[in-house]
Design a protein around this motif. Structure first.
Motif, PDB file in Angstrom:
ATOM      1  N   LEU A  49       0.950  -1.068  -0.149  1.00  0.00           N
ATOM      2  CA  LEU A  49      -0.086  -0.092  -0.205  1.00  0.00           C
ATOM      3  C   LEU A  49       0.713   1.338   0.149  1.00  0.00           C
ATOM      4  CD1 LEU A  49      -2.827  -0.852   2.507  1.00  0.00           C
ATOM      5  CD2 LEU A  49      -3.091  -0.372  -0.114  1.00  0.00           C
ATOM      6  N   SER A  50       1.777   1.253   0.944  1.00  0.00           N
ATOM      7  CA  SER A  50       2.886   2.294   1.080  1.00  0.00           C
ATOM      8  C   SER A  50       3.495   2.683  -0.485  1.00  0.00           C
ATOM      9  CB  SER A  50       3.951   2.362   1.838  1.00  0.00           C
ATOM     10  OG  SER A  50       4.743   1.428   1.854  1.00  0.00           O
ATOM     11  N   ARG A  51       3.979   1.679  -1.031  1.00  0.00           N
ATOM     12  CA  ARG A  51       4.404   1.632  -2.654  1.00  0.00           C
ATOM     13  C   ARG A  51       3.472   2.207  -3.380  1.00  0.00           C
ATOM     14  NH1 ARG A  51       4.553  -0.030  -7.191  1.00  0.00           N
ATOM     15  NH2 ARG A  51       3.172  -1.874  -6.921  1.00  0.00           N
ATOM     16  N   ARG A  52       2.246   1.778  -3.537  1.00  0.00           N
ATOM     17  CA  ARG A  52       1.120   2.225  -4.374  1.00  0.00           C
ATOM     18  C   ARG A  52       0.740   3.573  -4.063  1.00  0.00           C
ATOM     19  NH1 ARG A  52      -2.867  -3.061  -4.453  1.00  0.00           N
ATOM     20  NH2 ARG A  52      -1.198  -4.590  -5.548  1.00  0.00           N
ATOM     21  N   LEU A  53       0.843   4.028  -2.935  1.00  0.00           N
ATOM     22  CA  LEU A  53       0.369   5.223  -2.730  1.00  0.00           C
ATOM     23  C   LEU A  53       1.821   6.453  -2.550  1.00  0.00           C
ATOM     24  CD1 LEU A  53      -1.792   4.465   0.632  1.00  0.00           C
ATOM     25  CD2 LEU A  53      -2.537   5.410  -1.539  1.00  0.00           C
ATOM     26  N   GLY A  54       2.844   5.989  -2.527  1.00  0.00           N
ATOM     27  CA  GLY A  54       3.823   6.789  -2.715  1.00  0.00           C
ATOM     28  C   GLY A  54       4.166   7.494  -1.488  1.00  0.00           C
ATOM     29  N   VAL A  55       3.742   6.720  -0.462  1.00  0.00           N
ATOM     30  CA  VAL A  55       4.041   7.389   0.933  1.00  0.00           C
ATOM     31  C   VAL A  55       5.066   6.517   1.865  1.00  0.00           C
ATOM     32  CG1 VAL A  55       1.997   8.552   0.907  1.00  0.00           C
ATOM     33  CG2 VAL A  55       1.914   6.329   1.900  1.00  0.00           C
ATOM     34  N   THR A  56       5.640   6.847   2.963  1.00  0.00           N
ATOM     35  CA  THR A  56       6.354   6.012   3.833  1.00  0.00           C
ATOM     36  C   THR A  56       5.511   4.908   4.338  1.00  0.00           C
ATOM     37  OG1 THR A  56       5.739   7.186   5.765  1.00  0.00           O
ATOM     38  CG2 THR A  56       7.843   8.002   4.439  1.00  0.00           C
ATOM     39  N   ARG A  57       5.833   3.841   4.710  1.00  0.00           N
ATOM     40  CA  ARG A  57       5.316   2.538   5.499  1.00  0.00           C
ATOM     41  C   ARG A  57       4.549   3.175   6.732  1.00  0.00           C
ATOM     42  NH1 ARG A  57       8.475  -3.036   5.361  1.00  0.00           N
ATOM     43  NH2 ARG A  57       8.900  -2.951   3.188  1.00  0.00           N
ATOM     44  N   GLN A  58       5.300   4.405   7.531  1.00  0.00           N
ATOM     45  CA  GLN A  58       4.747   4.706   8.722  1.00  0.00           C
ATOM     46  C   GLN A  58       3.162   5.399   8.304  1.00  0.00           C
ATOM     47  OE1 GLN A  58       7.073   7.360  10.952  1.00  0.00           O
ATOM     48  NE2 GLN A  58       5.700   7.792  12.373  1.00  0.00           N
ATOM     49  N   THR A  59       3.350   5.884   7.167  1.00  0.00           N
ATOM     50  CA  THR A  59       2.060   7.187   6.777  1.00  0.00           C
ATOM     51  C   THR A  59       1.038   6.018   6.229  1.00  0.00           C
ATOM     52  OG1 THR A  59       3.526   9.086   6.187  1.00  0.00           O
ATOM     53  CG2 THR A  59       1.309   8.575   5.247  1.00  0.00           C
ATOM     54  N   ALA A  60       1.468   5.024   5.603  1.00  0.00           N
ATOM     55  CA  ALA A  60       0.441   4.101   5.306  1.00  0.00           C
ATOM     56  C   ALA A  60      -0.103   3.339   6.409  1.00  0.00           C
ATOM     57  CB  ALA A  60       0.948   3.191   4.126  1.00  0.00           C
ATOM     58  N   HIS A  61       0.686   2.927   7.477  1.00  0.00           N
ATOM     59  CA  HIS A  61       0.301   2.236   8.639  1.00  0.00           C
ATOM     60  C   HIS A  61      -0.706   2.970   9.448  1.00  0.00           C
ATOM     61  CE1 HIS A  61       0.511  -0.624  11.866  1.00  0.00           C
ATOM     62  NE2 HIS A  61       0.522   0.335  12.646  1.00  0.00           N
ATOM     63  N   GLN A  62      -0.547   4.435   9.658  1.00  0.00           N
ATOM     64  CA  GLN A  62      -1.450   5.288  10.407  1.00  0.00           C
ATOM     65  C   GLN A  62      -2.725   5.306   9.644  1.00  0.00           C
ATOM     66  OE1 GLN A  62       1.148   8.738  10.276  1.00  0.00           O
ATOM     67  NE2 GLN A  62       2.119   8.276  12.306  1.00  0.00           N
ATOM     68  N   ALA A  63      -2.705   5.582   8.341  1.00  0.00           N
ATOM     69  CA  ALA A  63      -3.885   5.603   7.810  1.00  0.00           C
ATOM     70  C   ALA A  63      -4.859   4.175   7.683  1.00  0.00           C
ATOM     71  CB  ALA A  63      -3.738   5.761   6.080  1.00  0.00           C
ATOM     72  N   VAL A  64      -3.993   3.035   7.632  1.00  0.00           N
ATOM     73  CA  VAL A  64      -4.702   1.824   7.884  1.00  0.00           C
ATOM     74  C   VAL A  64      -5.158   1.725   9.268  1.00  0.00           C
ATOM     75  CG1 VAL A  64      -4.133  -0.687   8.062  1.00  0.00           C
ATOM     76  CG2 VAL A  64      -3.613   0.667   5.946  1.00  0.00           C
ATOM     77  N   HIS A  65      -4.286   1.946  10.068  1.00  0.00           N
ATOM     78  CA  HIS A  65      -4.709   1.690  11.571  1.00  0.00           C
ATOM     79  C   HIS A  65      -6.071   2.746  11.983  1.00  0.00           C
ATOM     80  CE1 HIS A  65      -4.248   1.160  15.861  1.00  0.00           C
ATOM     81  NE2 HIS A  65      -4.607   2.528  15.926  1.00  0.00           N
ATOM     82  N   GLY A  66      -6.182   3.749  11.588  1.00  0.00           N
ATOM     83  CA  GLY A  66      -7.496   4.433  11.575  1.00  0.00           C
ATOM     84  C   GLY A  66      -8.565   3.731  10.994  1.00  0.00           C
ATOM     85  N   LEU A  67      -8.522   3.017   9.835  1.00  0.00           N
ATOM     86  CA  LEU A  67      -9.567   2.297   9.358  1.00  0.00           C
ATOM     87  C   LEU A  67      -9.826   1.011   9.982  1.00  0.00           C
ATOM     88  CD1 LEU A  67      -8.645   3.206   5.609  1.00  0.00           C
ATOM     89  CD2 LEU A  67     -10.662   4.122   6.730  1.00  0.00           C
ATOM     90  N   LEU A  68      -8.957   0.514  10.555  1.00  0.00           N
ATOM     91  CA  LEU A  68      -8.881  -0.547  11.415  1.00  0.00           C
ATOM     92  C   LEU A  68     -10.005  -0.272  12.631  1.00  0.00           C
ATOM     93  CD1 LEU A  68      -5.279  -2.494  11.170  1.00  0.00           C
ATOM     94  CD2 LEU A  68      -7.318  -3.255  10.104  1.00  0.00           C
ATOM     95  N   THR A  69      -9.621   0.695  13.167  1.00  0.00           N
ATOM     96  CA  THR A  69     -10.445   1.140  14.234  1.00  0.00           C
ATOM     97  C   THR A  69     -11.623   1.324  13.958  1.00  0.00           C
ATOM     98  OG1 THR A  69      -8.278   1.990  15.214  1.00  0.00           O
ATOM     99  CG2 THR A  69     -10.252   2.824  16.265  1.00  0.00           C
ATOM    100  N   LEU A  70     -12.099   1.994  12.919  1.00  0.00           N
ATOM    101  CA  LEU A  70     -13.353   2.395  12.458  1.00  0.00           C
ATOM    102  C   LEU A  70     -14.272   1.237  12.176  1.00  0.00           C
ATOM    103  CD1 LEU A  70     -12.710   5.611  10.539  1.00  0.00           C
ATOM    104  CD2 LEU A  70     -13.828   5.286  12.673  1.00  0.00           C
ATOM    105  N   GLY A  71     -13.412  -0.178  11.819  1.00  0.00           N
ATOM    106  CA  GLY A  71     -14.015  -1.070  11.530  1.00  0.00           C
ATOM    107  C   GLY A  71     -14.495  -1.318   9.848  1.00  0.00           C
ATOM    108  N   LEU A  72     -13.454  -0.588   9.170  1.00  0.00           N
ATOM    109  CA  LEU A  72     -13.721  -0.517   7.657  1.00  0.00           C
ATOM    110  C   LEU A  72     -12.640  -1.485   7.059  1.00  0.00           C
ATOM    111  CD1 LEU A  72     -14.220   3.547   7.225  1.00  0.00           C
ATOM    112  CD2 LEU A  72     -16.028   1.609   7.416  1.00  0.00           C
ATOM    113  N   LEU A  73     -11.677  -1.756   7.716  1.00  0.00           N
ATOM    114  CA  LEU A  73     -10.561  -2.733   7.066  1.00  0.00           C
ATOM    115  C   LEU A  73     -10.503  -3.825   8.401  1.00  0.00           C
ATOM    116  CD1 LEU A  73      -7.981  -0.398   5.822  1.00  0.00           C
ATOM    117  CD2 LEU A  73      -9.650  -1.338   4.447  1.00  0.00           C
ATOM    118  N   GLU A  74      -9.971  -4.903   7.960  1.00  0.00           N
ATOM    119  CA  GLU A  74      -9.386  -6.097   8.880  1.00  0.00           C
ATOM    120  C   GLU A  74      -8.072  -6.569   8.430  1.00  0.00           C
ATOM    121  OE1 GLU A  74     -12.079  -9.130   8.677  1.00  0.00           O
ATOM    122  OE2 GLU A  74     -11.717  -9.535   6.493  1.00  0.00           O
TER     123      GLU A  74
END
Length: 148
Positions: A49-74
């Motif tokens: 995801l970080s490669r596809r978005l062109g962002v760092t792994r940390q940035t991608a991880h933060q975005a994913v973590h928020g979506l996991l918390t909201l129940g939109l991703l697993e």
């Protein structure tokens, strides 16, 4: 041109986010919204995801973590690697994504009405035309003697 493209993207992003909020959906950041467009149906690693978005792994991880918390991703185990976990949408995430896609179709229709259907079609054609690899351009040199 890069600023014009960025402004056009911001117009879409602002319209989508405002439309989703008005529809009563949980507010997401633009980065979180981009995650959905980059996920494979069977799941995608944060590194990919970080490669596809062109962002760092940390940035991608933060975005994913928020979506996991909201129940939109697993997160699920990656069958190809015991060390990795795959990120994929939940049923609720898929519902929200479908709603966002429908809103984007309407927003695109508004743009088409405003700038003209032919212009919108030409814009889509130009943006989807193959561009090839990004060029490597040598920056002009300044301050060299003998140059005009």
């Amino acid at each position: 041109m890069p600023l014009l493209l960025a402004d056009a993207k911001r117009w879409f992003d602002d319209s989508l986010m405002a439309s989703m909020r008005a529809a009563g959906e949980q507010p997401l950041t633009v980065a979180q919204g981009q995650i959905f467009a980059r996920l494979d149906a069977e799941g995608t690693t944060v590194a990919e995801l970080s490669r596809r978005l062109g962002v760092t792994r940390q940035t991608a991880h933060q975005a994913v973590h928020g979506l996991l918390t909201l129940g939109l991703l697993e997160q699920i185990p990656d069958p190809a690697s015991a060390r990795n976990r795959l990120i994929r949408t939940t049923a609720e995430g898929a519902r929200v994504h479908r709603r966002a896609q429908a809103a984007l179709a309407v927003i695109e229709g508004v743009l088409s009405d405003r700038i003209g259907r032919d212009n919108a079609a030409a814009l889509r054609h130009a943006l989807t035309a193959p561009r090839g690899e990004p060029p490597l351009v040598e920056a002009p040199r300044e301050g060299r003697g003998g140059e005009a």
